[in-house]
Write a protein that holds these residues in place. Structure first.
Motif, PDB file in Angstrom:
ATOM      1  N   SER A   5       0.781  -1.185  -0.002  1.00 52.58           N
ATOM      2  CA  SER A   5       0.021  -0.030   0.004  1.00 52.58           C
ATOM      3  C   SER A   5       0.974   1.251  -0.128  1.00 52.58           C
ATOM      4  CB  SER A   5      -0.949  -0.048   1.211  1.00 52.58           C
ATOM      5  OG  SER A   5       0.003   0.174   2.289  1.00 52.58           O
ATOM      6  N   ILE A   6       0.303   2.340  -0.209  1.00 52.36           N
ATOM      7  CA  ILE A   6       0.940   3.853  -0.352  1.00 52.36           C
ATOM      8  C   ILE A   6       1.496   3.863   1.338  1.00 52.36           C
ATOM      9  CG2 ILE A   6       0.742   6.068  -0.322  1.00 52.36           C
ATOM     10  CD1 ILE A   6      -0.107   5.001  -3.004  1.00 52.36           C
ATOM     11  N   ALA A   7       0.945   3.532   2.215  1.00 51.36           N
ATOM     12  CA  ALA A   7       1.380   3.553   3.696  1.00 51.36           C
ATOM     13  C   ALA A   7       2.644   2.702   4.013  1.00 51.36           C
ATOM     14  CB  ALA A   7       0.352   3.283   4.542  1.00 51.36           C
ATOM     15  N   GLU A   8       2.477   1.405   3.321  1.00 52.46           N
ATOM     16  CA  GLU A   8       3.773   0.515   3.351  1.00 52.46           C
ATOM     17  C   GLU A   8       4.937   1.009   2.705  1.00 52.46           C
ATOM     18  OE1 GLU A   8       1.312  -3.729   4.097  1.00 52.46           O
ATOM     19  OE2 GLU A   8       1.593  -2.980   2.269  1.00 52.46           O
ATOM     20  N   HIS A   9       4.788   1.577   1.322  1.00 50.15           N
ATOM     21  CA  HIS A   9       5.792   2.270   0.701  1.00 50.15           C
ATOM     22  C   HIS A   9       6.395   3.491   1.375  1.00 50.15           C
ATOM     23  CE1 HIS A   9       6.095   0.054  -2.898  1.00 50.15           C
ATOM     24  NE2 HIS A   9       4.810   0.049  -3.284  1.00 50.15           N
ATOM     25  N   VAL A  10       5.648   4.255   2.171  1.00 48.60           N
ATOM     26  CA  VAL A  10       6.124   5.427   2.873  1.00 48.60           C
ATOM     27  C   VAL A  10       6.990   5.019   4.212  1.00 48.60           C
ATOM     28  CG1 VAL A  10       5.341   7.596   4.354  1.00 48.60           C
ATOM     29  CG2 VAL A  10       4.322   6.981   2.136  1.00 48.60           C
ATOM     30  N   LYS A  11       6.560   3.802   4.787  1.00 49.32           N
ATOM     31  CA  LYS A  11       7.103   3.250   5.755  1.00 49.32           C
ATOM     32  C   LYS A  11       8.654   2.591   5.296  1.00 49.32           C
ATOM     33  CE  LYS A  11       4.603   2.332   9.882  1.00 49.32           C
ATOM     34  NZ  LYS A  11       4.484   3.780   9.630  1.00 49.32           N
ATOM     35  N   ARG A 118      22.333   2.234  -1.708  1.00 52.42           N
ATOM     36  CA  ARG A 118      21.989   3.865  -1.777  1.00 52.42           C
ATOM     37  C   ARG A 118      20.927   4.148  -2.766  1.00 52.42           C
ATOM     38  NH1 ARG A 118      25.765   7.362  -4.018  1.00 52.42           N
ATOM     39  NH2 ARG A 118      27.714   6.344  -4.024  1.00 52.42           N
ATOM     40  N   ILE A 119      20.118   3.093  -3.111  1.00 52.67           N
ATOM     41  CA  ILE A 119      18.807   3.326  -3.837  1.00 52.67           C
ATOM     42  C   ILE A 119      17.700   2.692  -3.266  1.00 52.67           C
ATOM     43  CG2 ILE A 119      19.621   1.764  -5.637  1.00 52.67           C
ATOM     44  CD1 ILE A 119      18.202   3.607  -7.663  1.00 52.67           C
ATOM     45  N   LEU A 120      16.549   3.355  -3.015  1.00 56.54           N
ATOM     46  CA  LEU A 120      15.419   2.630  -2.673  1.00 56.54           C
ATOM     47  C   LEU A 120      14.434   2.824  -4.129  1.00 56.54           C
ATOM     48  CD1 LEU A 120      13.895   1.112  -0.493  1.00 56.54           C
ATOM     49  CD2 LEU A 120      12.914   3.423  -0.101  1.00 56.54           C
ATOM     50  N   PHE A 121      14.050   1.492  -4.353  1.00 60.51           N
ATOM     51  CA  PHE A 121      12.961   1.742  -5.480  1.00 60.51           C
ATOM     52  C   PHE A 121      11.418   1.713  -5.134  1.00 60.51           C
ATOM     53  CE2 PHE A 121      16.514  -0.403  -7.288  1.00 60.51           C
ATOM     54  CZ  PHE A 121      16.600   0.285  -8.507  1.00 60.51           C
ATOM     55  N   VAL A 122      10.584   2.763  -5.430  1.00 58.04           N
ATOM     56  CA  VAL A 122       9.257   2.809  -4.959  1.00 58.04           C
ATOM     57  C   VAL A 122       8.364   3.081  -6.380  1.00 58.04           C
ATOM     58  CG1 VAL A 122       7.624   4.417  -3.532  1.00 58.04           C
ATOM     59  CG2 VAL A 122      10.227   4.126  -3.176  1.00 58.04           C
ATOM     60  N   PRO A 123       7.608   1.742  -6.534  1.00 59.84           N
ATOM     61  CA  PRO A 123       6.802   2.043  -8.034  1.00 59.84           C
ATOM     62  C   PRO A 123       5.457   2.430  -7.414  1.00 59.84           C
ATOM     63  CG  PRO A 123       6.661  -0.236  -6.933  1.00 59.84           C
ATOM     64  CD  PRO A 123       7.573   0.541  -5.981  1.00 59.84           C
ATOM     65  N   LEU A 134       4.170  10.834  -3.594  1.00 64.79           N
ATOM     66  CA  LEU A 134       4.868  12.079  -3.432  1.00 64.79           C
ATOM     67  C   LEU A 134       4.802  12.787  -2.184  1.00 64.79           C
ATOM     68  CD1 LEU A 134       6.958  13.739  -5.305  1.00 64.79           C
ATOM     69  CD2 LEU A 134       4.850  14.969  -6.131  1.00 64.79           C
ATOM     70  N   GLU A 135       3.659  12.877  -1.591  1.00 63.57           N
ATOM     71  CA  GLU A 135       3.354  13.806  -0.715  1.00 63.57           C
ATOM     72  C   GLU A 135       3.874  13.075   0.649  1.00 63.57           C
ATOM     73  OE1 GLU A 135      -0.380  15.540  -0.518  1.00 63.57           O
ATOM     74  OE2 GLU A 135      -0.342  15.880   1.759  1.00 63.57           O
ATOM     75  N   GLY A 136       3.591  11.790   0.576  1.00 63.19           N
ATOM     76  CA  GLY A 136       4.060  10.914   1.914  1.00 63.19           C
ATOM     77  C   GLY A 136       5.508  11.034   2.019  1.00 63.19           C
ATOM     78  N   ILE A 137       6.140  10.717   0.595  1.00 64.99           N
ATOM     79  CA  ILE A 137       7.803  10.690   0.774  1.00 64.99           C
ATOM     80  C   ILE A 137       8.267  11.892   1.045  1.00 64.99           C
ATOM     81  CG2 ILE A 137       9.913   9.984  -0.835  1.00 64.99           C
ATOM     82  CD1 ILE A 137       8.234   8.089  -2.118  1.00 64.99           C
ATOM     83  N   CYS A 138       7.599  12.916   0.453  1.00 58.79           N
ATOM     84  CA  CYS A 138       8.375  14.517   0.853  1.00 58.79           C
ATOM     85  C   CYS A 138       8.090  14.730   2.474  1.00 58.79           C
ATOM     86  CB  CYS A 138       7.489  15.434   0.013  1.00 58.79           C
ATOM     87  SG  CYS A 138       8.402  15.510  -1.613  1.00 58.79           S
TER      88      CYS A 138
END
Ligand code: PAZ
Length: 283
Positions: A5-11, A118-123, A134-138
């Motif tokens: 989910s979005i929340a899991e990606h942000v975590k 040094r890289i995290l992939f977020v699809p 975008l909002e969650g990661i920022c």
């Protein structure tokens, strides 16, 4: 979205930046977005972007010392593997193993292993996922202040159909209706409220050269960020214009063995250094 989910990606982003060691971090967005035309989606609005700009820029950012959060359209191009669209044909079998002696392939596999921490992939796939991620990661990156470079190379849909206006089932040909709305611009909120101390670079694509710089200037004054990279659809790999509040700078590719992203990232790294220095951030 790989089932997360979005929340899991942000975590995952939170965990990734927790022990953030390098001095700079970049959030790169890459690829196009899908805007569905039905709730049970069969069709959608999409665009041409394969994510070349984002994937290529990420390679140069890593080489320049950045840690990168690579927020990319699922199945668009990825750093390092992007050079090999037909990998299968480059391999042969030896002792039951798939092998290749292609030097470029070996070099890129080594690089991707070298940079993997040094890289995290977020699809993402849809416009909605893109905007929320975008909002969650920022929000997660905000405490890193000036060290953050936000590099918005994705081609985000300008039009969508609001959820309440979407038909539930596959649209019938005899009932075609596309009540399109304009996607609300979230960049101003991002710049003013979410990452006000970051160095934010947006991209502007046009097909009519006579309005390119004017549109880039309009974006700068509307959103209040630092830089717009303006490019034309058919020449985007050879020519870009960097537009800031004071001037325009053209980057033209003259050496066919180079990629324009190398010069774009060189220049942006310098600007980001100035931004950090002006704020008194140690480098
Ligand atoms: O993915 P790609 O490398 O083919 O294209 C890159 C690009 C043209 C999408 C990018 O450089 C860009 O301009 N992005 C912003 C597009 C816009 O919303 O105006």
């Amino acid at each position: 979205m790989h089932g997360k989910s979005i929340a899991e990606h942000v975590k995952c982003v939170e965990a990734f930046v927790k022990d953030f060691g390098s001095e700079r971090i970049a959030l790169v967005t890459s690829g196009g977005t899908q805007a569905p035309l039905e709730k049970n989606t069969v069709r959608f609005i999409d665009n041409f972007s394969m994510g070349t700009r984002g994937a290529t820029s990420t390679e140069y950012l890593l080489a320049a010392g950045y840690t990168v959060i690579f927020m990319h359209r699922e199945s668009s191009l990825l750093p390092f593997s992007r050079h090999f669209p037909s990998l299968f044909t480059m391999l042969h079998v030896e002792d039951g193993k798939a092998v290749s002696s292609d030097a470029k392939l070996v070099d890129n596999i080594q690089k991707s292993i070298h940079y993997r921490n040094r890289i995290l992939f977020v699809p993402f796939v849809t416009l909605d996922q893109y905007l929320h991620l975008l909002e969650g990661i920022c929000t997660v990156l905000e405490p890193l202040h000036e060290r953050v470079l936000v590099y918005l190379a994705a081609a985000v849909s300008d039009f969508y159909i609001k959820h309440d206006d979407l038909p539930t089932h596959k649209m019938k040909t005899e009932e075609v209706s596309l009540p399109l709305s304009v996607v609300p611009k979230n960049l101003q909120r991002l710049v003013e409220d979410i990452v006000p101390r970051s160095f934010v670079v947006s991209f502007k694509l046009e097909t009519d050269e006579s309005i390119l710089v004017e549109k880039a200037r309009k974006a700068l004054s509307s959103y209040g960020h630092q830089l717009v990279v303006a490019n034309m659809l058919h020449t985007r790999k050879e020519h870009v214009v960097l537009v800031d509040n004071e001037k325009e700078m053209h980057i033209r590719l003259t050496d066919k063995n180079k990629e324009i992203e190398e010069d774009i990232i060189d220049n942006i790294k310098e600007r980001h250094s100035d931004h950090m220095a002006n704020a008194g951030t140690a480098q």
